[in-house]
Every structure is written in C-alpha cells, then in structure tokens.
Design an enzyme around this catalytic site. Structure first.
Site, PDB file in Angstrom:
ATOM      1  N   LYS A 116       0.826  -1.219   0.000  1.00  0.00           N
ATOM      2  CA  LYS A 116       0.000   0.000   0.000  1.00  0.00           C
ATOM      3  C   LYS A 116       0.856   1.265   0.000  1.00  0.00           C
ATOM      4  CE  LYS A 116      -3.947  -2.096   2.380  1.00  0.00           C
ATOM      5  NZ  LYS A 116      -4.693  -2.577   1.226  1.00  0.00           N
ATOM      6  N   LYS A 158      -3.322   1.452   8.737  1.00  0.00           N
ATOM      7  CA  LYS A 158      -3.394   0.285   7.841  1.00  0.00           C
ATOM      8  C   LYS A 158      -2.046  -0.401   7.767  1.00  0.00           C
ATOM      9  CE  LYS A 158      -6.595   1.835   4.252  1.00  0.00           C
ATOM     10  NZ  LYS A 158      -6.735   2.076   2.803  1.00  0.00           N
ATOM     11  N   GLY A 164      -7.540  -8.211   2.744  1.00  0.00           N
ATOM     12  CA  GLY A 164      -8.620  -8.875   3.468  1.00  0.00           C
ATOM     13  C   GLY A 164      -9.037  -8.122   4.724  1.00  0.00           C
ATOM     14  N   GLY A 165      -8.790  -6.816   4.745  1.00  0.00           N
ATOM     15  CA  GLY A 165      -9.230  -6.003   5.886  1.00  0.00           C
ATOM     16  C   GLY A 165      -8.388  -6.178   7.154  1.00  0.00           C
ATOM     17  N   HIS A 208     -17.392   2.375  -1.523  1.00  0.00           N
ATOM     18  CA  HIS A 208     -16.269   1.660  -2.132  1.00  0.00           C
ATOM     19  C   HIS A 208     -16.674   1.364  -3.576  1.00  0.00           C
ATOM     20  CE1 HIS A 208     -13.106  -1.675  -2.222  1.00  0.00           C
ATOM     21  NE2 HIS A 208     -13.800  -1.843  -3.331  1.00  0.00           N
ATOM     22  N   ARG A 292      -4.998  -9.216  -9.383  1.00  0.00           N
ATOM     23  CA  ARG A 292      -5.485 -10.587  -9.539  1.00  0.00           C
ATOM     24  C   ARG A 292      -6.949 -10.537  -9.914  1.00  0.00           C
ATOM     25  NH1 ARG A 292      -8.637 -10.385  -4.981  1.00  0.00           N
ATOM     26  NH2 ARG A 292      -7.752  -9.230  -3.241  1.00  0.00           N
TER      27      ARG A 292
HETATM   28  P1  ADP Z   1     -11.772  -9.054  -2.832  1.00  0.00           P
HETATM   29  O1  ADP Z   1     -11.795  -7.602  -3.065  1.00  0.00           O
HETATM   30  O2  ADP Z   1     -11.538  -9.909  -4.014  1.00  0.00           O
HETATM   31  O3  ADP Z   1     -12.882  -9.500  -1.984  1.00  0.00           O
HETATM   32  P2  ADP Z   1     -10.190  -9.395  -0.549  1.00  0.00           P
HETATM   33  O4  ADP Z   1      -9.096  -8.429  -0.245  1.00  0.00           O
HETATM   34  O5  ADP Z   1     -11.386  -9.354   0.299  1.00  0.00           O
HETATM   35  O6  ADP Z   1     -10.470  -9.205  -2.048  1.00  0.00           O
HETATM   36  O7  ADP Z   1      -9.565 -10.857  -0.529  1.00  0.00           O
HETATM   37  C1  ADP Z   1      -9.978 -11.953  -1.306  1.00  0.00           C
HETATM   38  C2  ADP Z   1      -9.614 -13.215  -0.584  1.00  0.00           C
HETATM   39  O8  ADP Z   1      -8.237 -13.298  -0.385  1.00  0.00           O
HETATM   40  C3  ADP Z   1     -10.239 -13.319   0.771  1.00  0.00           C
HETATM   41  O9  ADP Z   1     -10.545 -14.667   0.985  1.00  0.00           O
HETATM   42  C4  ADP Z   1      -9.160 -12.814   1.709  1.00  0.00           C
HETATM   43  O10 ADP Z   1      -9.317 -13.411   2.981  1.00  0.00           O
HETATM   44  C5  ADP Z   1      -7.924 -13.286   0.992  1.00  0.00           C
HETATM   45  N1  ADP Z   1      -6.778 -12.366   1.093  1.00  0.00           N
HETATM   46  C6  ADP Z   1      -6.680 -11.131   0.588  1.00  0.00           C
HETATM   47  N2  ADP Z   1      -5.470 -10.610   0.780  1.00  0.00           N
HETATM   48  C7  ADP Z   1      -4.768 -11.535   1.441  1.00  0.00           C
HETATM   49  C8  ADP Z   1      -3.434 -11.610   1.928  1.00  0.00           C
HETATM   50  N3  ADP Z   1      -2.569 -10.621   1.757  1.00  0.00           N
HETATM   51  N4  ADP Z   1      -3.051 -12.722   2.563  1.00  0.00           N
HETATM   52  C9  ADP Z   1      -3.914 -13.739   2.709  1.00  0.00           C
HETATM   53  N5  ADP Z   1      -5.166 -13.739   2.259  1.00  0.00           N
HETATM   54  C10 ADP Z   1      -5.602 -12.667   1.640  1.00  0.00           C
HETATM   55  P1  ADP Z   2      -7.676  -4.319   1.995  1.00  0.00           P
HETATM   56  O1  ADP Z   2      -6.388  -4.503   1.294  1.00  0.00           O
HETATM   57  O2  ADP Z   2      -7.702  -4.960   3.318  1.00  0.00           O
HETATM   58  O3  ADP Z   2      -8.824  -4.653   1.120  1.00  0.00           O
HETATM   59  P2  ADP Z   2      -8.336  -1.497   1.541  1.00  0.00           P
HETATM   60  O4  ADP Z   2      -7.358  -0.395   1.599  1.00  0.00           O
HETATM   61  O5  ADP Z   2      -8.802  -1.905   0.200  1.00  0.00           O
HETATM   62  O6  ADP Z   2      -7.740  -2.746   2.320  1.00  0.00           O
HETATM   63  O7  ADP Z   2      -9.594  -1.092   2.427  1.00  0.00           O
HETATM   64  C1  ADP Z   2     -10.637  -2.000   2.725  1.00  0.00           C
HETATM   65  C2  ADP Z   2     -11.892  -1.230   3.142  1.00  0.00           C
HETATM   66  O8  ADP Z   2     -11.619  -0.371   4.257  1.00  0.00           O
HETATM   67  C3  ADP Z   2     -12.423  -0.298   2.089  1.00  0.00           C
HETATM   68  O9  ADP Z   2     -13.268  -0.955   1.188  1.00  0.00           O
HETATM   69  C4  ADP Z   2     -13.148   0.739   2.911  1.00  0.00           C
HETATM   70  O10 ADP Z   2     -14.414   0.269   3.326  1.00  0.00           O
HETATM   71  C5  ADP Z   2     -12.305   0.867   4.147  1.00  0.00           C
HETATM   72  N1  ADP Z   2     -11.320   1.965   4.030  1.00  0.00           N
HETATM   73  C6  ADP Z   2     -10.061   1.875   3.564  1.00  0.00           C
HETATM   74  N2  ADP Z   2      -9.418   3.067   3.612  1.00  0.00           N
HETATM   75  C7  ADP Z   2     -10.307   3.935   4.115  1.00  0.00           C
HETATM   76  C8  ADP Z   2     -10.261   5.338   4.450  1.00  0.00           C
HETATM   77  N3  ADP Z   2      -9.158   6.070   4.268  1.00  0.00           N
HETATM   78  N4  ADP Z   2     -11.377   5.900   4.964  1.00  0.00           N
HETATM   79  C9  ADP Z   2     -12.490   5.170   5.189  1.00  0.00           C
HETATM   80  N5  ADP Z   2     -12.596   3.868   4.923  1.00  0.00           N
HETATM   81  C10 ADP Z   2     -11.526   3.240   4.392  1.00  0.00           C
HETATM   82 MG    MG Z   3      -9.240  -3.775  -0.702  1.00  0.00          MG
END
Ligand code: ADP
Ligand code: ADP
Ligand code: MG
Length: 494
Positions: A116, A158, A164-165, A208, A292
């Site tokens: 990130k 973050k 995966g949050g 989002h 991906r």
């Molecule tokens: P999407 O936007 O496709 O839903 P997510 O970020 O929620 O993407 O992740 C998709 C899947 O991959 C989920 O099952 C999540 O738990 C897993 N995942 C995502 N990032 C990672 C990571 N860095 N390491 C392990 N599992 C991950």
């Molecule tokens: P991940 O790699 O775990 O998916 P993201 O950066 O894509 O992480 O963020 C996942 C979710 O967290 C977003 O879809 C949004 O709901 C929330 N989020 C992320 N960044 C912000 C922000 N700066 N302000 C508010 N919500 C956020």
């Molecule tokens: Mg994301």
C-alpha cells in the site's frame, strides 16, 4: 500457447477456473489438501494431486511442491486464483525460473501494487488522487502519532502489506492511538509477517467503488466498468453490484479513465482492479490495486458478457485482444451476495458444521459459484465464504427482486449462514433506495437484526438437519452392509 494449467487454489474459485478451461479445451491439474478430497475442484479437474494433510504452509501455500507438481504433469502455466499465493512475488518468480507461465501480472507490478505504501507513492507520481495521509519510512510511535495529529482525527491505521481487511484500526481520538497502533501491528505481523503501517485520513461514510481492468499481452488497456462494494462487514465485502447508483455518466467516465491511466502508468498486463473510495462530496481517491482476479468478478461478467478468466489466459499467452474499448458495454444490472458460514447476530463470527445445500427453485436464473458438495464439513481453517450467488436484472429493482427469489431458492442447512441476513439487507429501505456506504451494516444494525424465523424457514432447517443425519447414516459402515437395492428402499423410505 497455454494447453495445460495447474490451478493453485481450492473451492469455488478453482472450480470457476476449471469451467473456463474446459470450454477452451485447456487441460487442468487440480491440487487439494486431504480434507478437500471430495470438493468440486478435486473432482472436476482433469487430473488432481493430493497434497496430503497438514497446515496451509504444507498444502495450498507450499510453493515448491506446487511447482514440482506442475512440472511433473507437464503444465504450461499456473493460475493462482485469489487469496493464497495470488499476490506472492516469490511464488511468481519461482514459476518463471521454472519456465512456467504465471497467469497474472509481472513480478514488478505485483511488487509495486501489492504494497500500500509503494503503490501510493507511484500514484502520487502519476498524478492520481490518493487519500491524504502518511506513508513515510519512519515508523517510530512518536512520529506516527505526530503525523496522525497533523492529518486530524479520525485516522485509519493500515498495514502496508495488508489485505482482506486485516490490520486496520480507526483512531477517533489522540488517547486511542497507542493501543490501536499496537493492535494493528500485532495483527499485521500475524497475517503478513510484516508490521509496517501507514496512516490515512478516515473518510466518513464513503462508498467503495472499484474499476475492473484487463490489459492484454501487447500493452493495450481496457476497463470493464465499475462495481460498487459498499456493503461490508469488518472491511470485507458482503454484497457487490454493478452499475453503481452513485455514478452519473461523467463520474463513471472519469473513474474508469483514471483506472486505465493507472494501468498504462504501471505497464500492466492481465486482470486487475483499482479500488477507489468515493466521499460524500463526490471526490474519489485511489485506495489500492488488487493484482489478480477478484471475488466479485462475476457481476462484471454478467453485465459485459466477457469471461474474465479467458481474458487472463489470453493476456498470459501474450495475445492482443480482438476488441476495442467501445465494444465493452455495461448492460442491465447484476448483484452478487456472498454466502458466509457465519452468525450475523453474533458479531459475524464464523460458524462450523456440515453443510447440506438444497436448491429448491429452478424457475429463477441465478449463477451459484460454490465449491462445496452436500455433506461437506466447514472448518475454520479456510475463508468462511461458502458460495456466491449472482443474479441479473434489466435494472437494479429487478436484480434485487431476482436476488430475493434466488436467496429463497438456495438453502444451506446444517450450519448457520448469513442467508436470512442478506435478505434483510436487500429489503432495507435505504438499500432499496441505493442510499448505502461502507458503514451501512454498522449504522443500520438495529433495523437488520434477527427476527424470529418463519415456520417455513424452520421447516427447511429441520429438513436439512434430517437430510444431513440421513446422509451420514447412509454413508456409515452399518448401511454399507446392505445391497444397493436395499439402500434405495431405505432412502425411498425417508
Ligand atoms: P476481494 O476484493 O476480491 O474480496 P479481498 O481483499 O477481500 O479481495 O480478498 C480476497 C480473498 O483473499 C479473501 O478470501 C481474503 O481473505 C484473501 N486475502 C486477501 N489478501 C490476502 C493476503 N494478503 N493474505 C492472505 N489472504 C488474503
Ligand atoms: P484491503 O487490502 O484490506 O482490502 P483497503 O485499503 O482496500 O484494504 O480497504 C478496505 C476497506 O476499508 C475499504 O473498502 C473501505 O471500506 C475501508 N477503508 C479503507 N481506507 C479507508 C479510508 N481512508 N477511509 C475510510 N474507509 C476506508
Ligand atoms: Mg481492498
């Protein structure tokens, strides 16, 4: 040319990739952990290899073993699906060193966008709007806190390696900072073996919105419009749809053009998604790129008519696509619901059990992406997502209606799922009005809580439990002493 693919994943996504390969006459090699031996991906691949028992590191994440299997079976390429090894650059490098094709982008693109921090720096250089924040080298608590005060609370911490949050924490006041930082670092270390963090201004009640991209093997970049994924719990998506009601034509064009500009700027190849956050004033910011295939890709396939896995394979073959951007149209409306084995009335905690899938109504058109079979055990070793239900409608209203019917048609018994919760979400006045944001589930908690199940629902649950019991009795050694004819009589007697 790719003729044989090893699929380095499990469940619905592995099955999904097999389906496209079958249509394209590409042979498939599946891999499965011992406990998954009866799952669809193990059964439906042309050839499957048992990875044995063990931890994830010994099975689906065992890079050397997976590459060895691919070579032994004369595969040309490896498709990583999503999650697992899909964004792992070591794996990607090893695949290339072994003269195999990785179905995905270049190592450089994954390296750049998988982090990130580096991705935000690159976006700034390209002139793409990013959420204001701090992504500097200095990780000492004092500096981080000073930066947080400078950004102004609320601030989001973050994990730079996040996905995966995981590792995300909101800080609303200065005195919460230390604890939140420690918690974020702990979670990030566990999940990614890397506890570096960045800070972002926390945007209140945003949407989002993400844009699907696919770049071919010749440097041509295409967008496949947006997906709205604002309905989330624990930063993880629950319902996704396309188009988004929040975009008018000009904003849609602007966001899609920005996504294409990013693909050009990083010389991308293959499928990827640019995630944006859209604030309440209509300003959008780059959030991250997923290099991906995405879980929610089916809604895009439904409204555009393209098979994204097929495009991934063509791109990996180094081919140019035989269409132009203008040929990609967004028609109608599609919605996906993720069916999770979890208890929405108990903090969405994952549930376990033995699932019994019953599809009761064939009158609706729906796509069910599911890798489990009747009687599968659901463990907490893997993601709690059981299946994805996807429907299409001429417009949003019709799609929501179709989804309600589809959700009534597909019942998972034997374990608690979020199915009824999804129905309540879809029926919520604000959801129906398209008035949603990423905090919807939390803010509307009261209106979404559990109501007593109807008699019909109770009957289904009861029938599933009975069916599940019967299946285990039928598979028991006791019953196997009977001849097949006798068994039929016993089943008929149920
Ligand atoms: P999407 O936007 O496709 O839903 P997510 O970020 O929620 O993407 O992740 C998709 C899947 O991959 C989920 O099952 C999540 O738990 C897993 N995942 C995502 N990032 C990672 C990571 N860095 N390491 C392990 N599992 C991950
Ligand atoms: P991940 O790699 O775990 O998916 P993201 O950066 O894509 O992480 O963020 C996942 C979710 O967290 C977003 O879809 C949004 O709901 C929330 N989020 C992320 N960044 C912000 C922000 N700066 N302000 C508010 N919500 C956020
Ligand atoms: Mg994301």
């Amino acid at each position: 040319m790719i003729k044989k693919i090893l699929i380095a994943n499990r469940g619905e996504i592995a099955k999904r990739i097999i389906e496209t390969c079958n249509r394209l006459d590409i042979e498939t090699v599946g891999i499965y952990a011992q406990d998954d031996a009866k799952l669809a991906h193990a059964e439906e691949a042309d050839f499957s290899v048992n990875l044995g028992r063990g931890t994830l590191a010994q099975t689906y994440l065992n890079q050397d073993k997976i590459i060895k299997i691919a070579k032994e079976n004369n595969c040309d390429a490896i498709h990583p699906g999503y999650g697992f090894l899909s964004e792992n650059t070591d794996f990607c490098k090893k695949i290339k060193e072994n003269n195999l094709i990785f179905i995905g982008p270049s190592v450089a693109a994954i390296e750049l966008m998988g982090d990130k921090k580096t991705s935000k720096i690159k976006m700034e250089a390209l002139g793409i709007p990013v959420v204001p924040g701090y992504h500097g080298e200095d990780q000492t608590e004092g500096i981080l806190k000073e930066k947080a005060e400078g950004i102004g609370y609320p601030v989001l911490i973050k994990a730079t390696a996040g996905g995966g949050g995981k590792g995300m924490r909101i800080v609303r006041e200065s005195n919460e900072f230390s604890d939140a930082l420690a918690a974020s670092k702990r979670e990030a270390m566990n999940a990614f073996s890397n506890d570096k963090v960045l800070l972002e201004k926390y945007i209140e009640k945003p949407r989002h919105i993400e844009v699907q991209l696919v770049s071919d093997g010749k440097g041509n970049h295409f967008h496949f419009f947006e997906r709205e994924c604002s309905i989330q719990r624990r930063y993880q998506k629950v319902i996704e749809e396309t188009p988004s009601v929040a975009l008018d034509e000009s904003l849609r064009e602007e966001m899609c053009a920005t996504a294409v500009k990013i693909a050009e700027g990083i010389d991308y190849q293959g499928a990827g998604t640019i995630e944006f956050i859209l604030d309440q004033d209509g300003a959008f910011y780059f959030l991250e790129m997923n290099t991906r295939l995405q879980v929610e890709h089916p809604v895009t396939e439904m409204v555009t008519g393209f098979d994204l896995v097929e495009l991934q394979i063509e791109a990996a073959n180094g081919e140019a696509f035989d269409f132009k951007q203008e040929d990609i149209e967004q028609m109608g409306h599609a919605i996906e619901c993720r069916i999770y084995a979890e208890d929405p009335d108990n903090e969405f905690l994952p549930t376990t059990g033995r699932i019994q899938k019953i599809e009761v109504d064939a009158s609706t058109d729906y796509r069910l992406d599911c890798g489990y079979y009747d009687g599968s055990s659901i463990s907490t070793n893997y993601d709690p997502m059981l299946a994805k239900l996807i429907v299409y409608g001429e417009d949003r209203e019709e799609a929501i209606e179709q989804m309600q019917i589809a959700l009534n048609s597909v019942v998972f018994g034997g374990t608690k799922t979020n199915r009824d919760y999804l129905k309540r979400l879809l029926n919520h006045d604000k959801f129906l009005a398209g008035d949603i944001h990423t905090h919807f589930i939390e803010d509307e908690k009261v209106g979404l809580t559990f109501e007593d199940p109807s008699e019909e629902e109770l009957a289904v649950v009861f029938a599933c439990a009975l069916q599940s019991e019967l299946t285990s009795i039928m598979n028991s050694a006791w019953v196997n002493r009977f001849t097949p004819t006798d068994k039929t009589i016993i089943v008929a007697g149920e």
